[in-house]
Scaffold this motif. Sequence first.
Motif, PDB file in Angstrom:
ATOM      1  N   LEU A  10       0.861  -1.178   0.000  1.00  0.00           N
ATOM      2  CA  LEU A  10       0.000   0.000   0.000  1.00  0.00           C
ATOM      3  C   LEU A  10       0.896   1.227   0.000  1.00  0.00           C
ATOM      4  CD1 LEU A  10      -2.786   1.348   0.260  1.00  0.00           C
ATOM      5  CD2 LEU A  10      -2.553   1.134   2.744  1.00  0.00           C
ATOM      6  N   LEU A  11       0.766   2.035  -1.026  1.00  0.00           N
ATOM      7  CA  LEU A  11       1.641   3.200  -1.204  1.00  0.00           C
ATOM      8  C   LEU A  11       0.829   4.478  -1.190  1.00  0.00           C
ATOM      9  CD1 LEU A  11       4.320   4.657  -2.107  1.00  0.00           C
ATOM     10  CD2 LEU A  11       3.586   4.176  -4.462  1.00  0.00           C
ATOM     11  N   HIS A  12       1.308   5.467  -0.424  1.00  0.00           N
ATOM     12  CA  HIS A  12       0.763   6.821  -0.533  1.00  0.00           C
ATOM     13  C   HIS A  12       1.840   7.697  -1.160  1.00  0.00           C
ATOM     14  CE1 HIS A  12      -0.245  10.984   0.704  1.00  0.00           C
ATOM     15  NE2 HIS A  12      -1.456  10.571   0.354  1.00  0.00           N
ATOM     16  N   ARG A  45       8.376  -7.384  -3.886  1.00  0.00           N
ATOM     17  CA  ARG A  45       7.939  -7.292  -5.279  1.00  0.00           C
ATOM     18  C   ARG A  45       6.440  -7.548  -5.419  1.00  0.00           C
ATOM     19  NH1 ARG A  45      10.643  -4.681  -8.694  1.00  0.00           N
ATOM     20  NH2 ARG A  45       9.681  -5.924 -10.347  1.00  0.00           N
ATOM     21  N   ALA A  46       5.709  -7.464  -4.324  1.00  0.00           N
ATOM     22  CA  ALA A  46       4.263  -7.696  -4.353  1.00  0.00           C
ATOM     23  C   ALA A  46       3.574  -6.584  -5.133  1.00  0.00           C
ATOM     24  CB  ALA A  46       3.718  -7.753  -2.929  1.00  0.00           C
ATOM     25  N   PRO A  47       2.355  -6.827  -5.641  1.00  0.00           N
ATOM     26  CA  PRO A  47       1.613  -5.794  -6.373  1.00  0.00           C
ATOM     27  C   PRO A  47       1.404  -4.541  -5.518  1.00  0.00           C
ATOM     28  CG  PRO A  47       0.564  -7.934  -6.644  1.00  0.00           C
ATOM     29  CD  PRO A  47       1.625  -8.114  -5.610  1.00  0.00           C
ATOM     30  N   VAL A  48       1.454  -3.388  -6.182  1.00  0.00           N
ATOM     31  CA  VAL A  48       1.339  -2.101  -5.505  1.00  0.00           C
ATOM     32  C   VAL A  48      -0.045  -1.517  -5.761  1.00  0.00           C
ATOM     33  CG1 VAL A  48       2.235   0.241  -5.356  1.00  0.00           C
ATOM     34  CG2 VAL A  48       3.811  -1.680  -5.734  1.00  0.00           C
ATOM     35  N   ASN A  49      -0.722  -1.119  -4.681  1.00  0.00           N
ATOM     36  CA  ASN A  49      -1.961  -0.356  -4.763  1.00  0.00           C
ATOM     37  C   ASN A  49      -1.669   1.027  -4.211  1.00  0.00           C
ATOM     38  OD1 ASN A  49      -3.795  -2.384  -5.787  1.00  0.00           O
ATOM     39  ND2 ASN A  49      -3.525  -3.406  -3.824  1.00  0.00           N
ATOM     40  N   GLY A  50      -1.806   2.043  -5.067  1.00  0.00           N
ATOM     41  CA  GLY A  50      -1.319   3.362  -4.711  1.00  0.00           C
ATOM     42  C   GLY A  50      -2.396   4.404  -4.500  1.00  0.00           C
ATOM     43  N   VAL A 130      -5.539   5.580  -7.095  1.00  0.00           N
ATOM     44  CA  VAL A 130      -6.767   6.328  -6.808  1.00  0.00           C
ATOM     45  C   VAL A 130      -6.396   7.602  -6.045  1.00  0.00           C
ATOM     46  CG1 VAL A 130      -9.041   6.237  -5.697  1.00  0.00           C
ATOM     47  CG2 VAL A 130      -8.050   4.155  -6.682  1.00  0.00           C
ATOM     48  N   PRO A 131      -7.084   8.728  -6.275  1.00  0.00           N
ATOM     49  CA  PRO A 131      -6.855   9.926  -5.451  1.00  0.00           C
ATOM     50  C   PRO A 131      -7.093   9.622  -3.979  1.00  0.00           C
ATOM     51  CG  PRO A 131      -8.161  10.455  -7.386  1.00  0.00           C
ATOM     52  CD  PRO A 131      -8.059   8.977  -7.349  1.00  0.00           C
ATOM     53  N   ASP A 132      -6.188  10.058  -3.117  1.00  0.00           N
ATOM     54  CA  ASP A 132      -6.284   9.680  -1.703  1.00  0.00           C
ATOM     55  C   ASP A 132      -7.568  10.168  -1.043  1.00  0.00           C
ATOM     56  OD1 ASP A 132      -5.570  12.370  -1.723  1.00  0.00           O
ATOM     57  OD2 ASP A 132      -3.615  12.064  -0.760  1.00  0.00           O
ATOM     58  N   ALA A 133      -7.987  11.415  -1.289  1.00  0.00           N
ATOM     59  CA  ALA A 133      -9.177  11.949  -0.619  1.00  0.00           C
ATOM     60  C   ALA A 133     -10.444  11.209  -1.019  1.00  0.00           C
ATOM     61  CB  ALA A 133      -9.314  13.437  -0.922  1.00  0.00           C
ATOM     62  N   GLN A 215     -12.284  -0.365  -2.255  1.00  0.00           N
ATOM     63  CA  GLN A 215     -13.666  -0.226  -2.698  1.00  0.00           C
ATOM     64  C   GLN A 215     -13.867   0.905  -3.704  1.00  0.00           C
ATOM     65  OE1 GLN A 215     -15.961   0.242   0.905  1.00  0.00           O
ATOM     66  NE2 GLN A 215     -14.986  -1.517   1.896  1.00  0.00           N
ATOM     67  N   ALA A 216     -12.815   1.615  -4.042  1.00  0.00           N
ATOM     68  CA  ALA A 216     -12.934   2.770  -4.931  1.00  0.00           C
ATOM     69  C   ALA A 216     -13.471   2.362  -6.296  1.00  0.00           C
ATOM     70  CB  ALA A 216     -11.582   3.464  -5.091  1.00  0.00           C
ATOM     71  N   PRO A 217     -14.437   3.126  -6.852  1.00  0.00           N
ATOM     72  CA  PRO A 217     -15.051   2.749  -8.137  1.00  0.00           C
ATOM     73  C   PRO A 217     -14.290   3.261  -9.347  1.00  0.00           C
ATOM     74  CG  PRO A 217     -16.174   4.656  -7.242  1.00  0.00           C
ATOM     75  CD  PRO A 217     -15.092   4.300  -6.251  1.00  0.00           C
ATOM     76  N   ILE A 218     -13.019   3.569  -9.185  1.00  0.00           N
ATOM     77  CA  ILE A 218     -12.244   4.112 -10.304  1.00  0.00           C
ATOM     78  C   ILE A 218     -10.791   3.690 -10.150  1.00  0.00           C
ATOM     79  CG2 ILE A 218     -11.575   6.288  -9.216  1.00  0.00           C
ATOM     80  CD1 ILE A 218     -12.244   7.666 -11.900  1.00  0.00           C
ATOM     81  N   ASN A 219     -10.088   3.640 -11.266  1.00  0.00           N
ATOM     82  CA  ASN A 219      -8.662   3.310 -11.266  1.00  0.00           C
ATOM     83  C   ASN A 219      -7.997   4.175 -12.323  1.00  0.00           C
ATOM     84  OD1 ASN A 219      -6.131   2.210 -11.127  1.00  0.00           O
ATOM     85  ND2 ASN A 219      -6.740   0.116 -11.629  1.00  0.00           N
ATOM     86  N   LEU A 220      -7.060   5.013 -11.903  1.00  0.00           N
ATOM     87  CA  LEU A 220      -6.378   5.900 -12.844  1.00  0.00           C
ATOM     88  C   LEU A 220      -5.491   5.133 -13.820  1.00  0.00           C
ATOM     89  CD1 LEU A 220      -5.331   8.872 -10.519  1.00  0.00           C
ATOM     90  CD2 LEU A 220      -7.373   8.638 -11.938  1.00  0.00           C
ATOM     91  N   LEU A 221      -5.235   3.865 -13.533  1.00  0.00           N
ATOM     92  CA  LEU A 221      -4.422   3.046 -14.436  1.00  0.00           C
ATOM     93  C   LEU A 221      -5.316   2.494 -15.537  1.00  0.00           C
ATOM     94  CD1 LEU A 221      -2.158   1.153 -11.898  1.00  0.00           C
ATOM     95  CD2 LEU A 221      -1.704   3.279 -13.120  1.00  0.00           C
ATOM     96  N   SER A 222      -5.536   3.316 -16.528  1.00  0.00           N
ATOM     97  CA  SER A 222      -6.349   2.919 -17.680  1.00  0.00           C
ATOM     98  C   SER A 222      -5.721   3.512 -18.931  1.00  0.00           C
ATOM     99  CB  SER A 222      -7.796   3.410 -17.523  1.00  0.00           C
ATOM    100  OG  SER A 222      -7.840   4.830 -17.548  1.00  0.00           O
TER     101      SER A 222
END
Length: 346
Positions: A10-12, A45-50, A130-133, A215-222
Motif C-alpha cells: 500500500l503506497l501513498h 515485489r508484491a503488487p502495488v496499490n497506490g 486512486v486519489p487519496d481523498a 472499494q474505490a469505483p475508479i482506477n487511474l491506471l487505464s
Amino acid sequence: MSASSKEQVLLHAGASQWSWRQLDRAGPVKAQGQAQAGSADWADRAPVNGLIDAALCVGLRLDLPRMSTARQAQALRWAAEEHLASSAEDEHVVAGPRDGSDRLCCVVIGQAPMRELMDALAHRPVEKLVPDALCLPLLEGRVSLGQIDSRVLARWGDWDFGSFEPELLDELLVALPADAELDWYGGEVPEALSALTLNRKSADLMAVLGEGLAQAPINLLSGDYASSSSTAARSYWRYAGIAAAVAALLALGGALIELKMLEQRGGSLAGALDAQFAAAFPGVTPAGRHREQAERQLSRLRFGEAAGLLDLMNRAGPVVAGQSALVMDAVSFRDGRLEFVLRAPD
C-alpha cells in the motif's frame, strides 16, 4: 485492513514524501517506511496499490450520454476539456460511475505528473491508483477529514473530494453545509481546525485509506497507463478469443467435410436408384420423382391387364354360355391369356 487474497504494498505517493506498507495475505502490516518522493525503496515485489495526492486530480460530473466503452473513451477527454484550463491533450481523463442524475463521474489528472509517477514505479507491478481523498469514508450528512503528508484531505460527497494546505481550510469550511458533522481520521488536529467540533475516528489514516482504496469505483491506471494485470487479462481474453475462433473454424470445416461426404453418398444412392428404376420400367425417365413415376406405371399396368381380361371374357363368355351341356370348373388369366377348365358330357 480487510483481508486480501495476496500480499500487496500500500503506497501513498505524496508530494514531498512517499509512505508505504507491506501487507501480508491476511492484512496485517509486515513492514512499513517512508522515502523521498519518487523513491520506491521497499524490497517486496508484491503488487502495488497506490494513493495519489488528490491535489493533482479534479473530480468532474459530465452530461455525457450512455454509449459504448470505445466511443466513451474517445468522447470523454473532449467533454471534460470545457471544465479545464489546459488542453485535453495534456490531461488523462478516467471514467468512473454514474451519479443519481445519470451524469458520468470522472477524474482528471495531468499527463505530466501521471508519467512522472509511472516512471518512478516502472519496475514495480502497480495494480491500482486512486486519489487519496476519494478513499475517505463517505457517510450521509458528514464530512470526512484527515491529514497526511502535511496536507488535509476532505471528502464531502460521493464525488466531492480534495486535498488542501491547512491554511486554506477556511475556504472549504465556508462552502460546506452549516449542519454538516465533521469526522476526523488521523492523529493531531491542525491548528486551523482546533476550534471546530470534530468526531475523532480511527487514528490510523493509512489503514482507513487502504480500506477505501479497495472499494474505490475508479482506477487511474487505464488507457496508456493500464496495469500489467489488466494488460495480461486482455491478452488472455485475446488468446481465448483466437482459440474460440479456431475451434469454430475447425467445427465449420468438419461440418463442410461431412456435408460433402453426404452429398457424395446421396449421389451414389441416386445413381443406384435410377438403375433399379430403369430395370423395372424400361424406357421411363423418373426425372427425380421415382415413387410417383413407379406408382403411375404400376397403375397403368394394372389397368391394361384388366382391359385384356374383360375383352376376352366378352368374346368367350357367350360361346361358353351357349352350350348348356358344358360346365365351367375354373378360369384363369395369365400373361394376357385366358384359360377355361370345362366339363362336357361326351
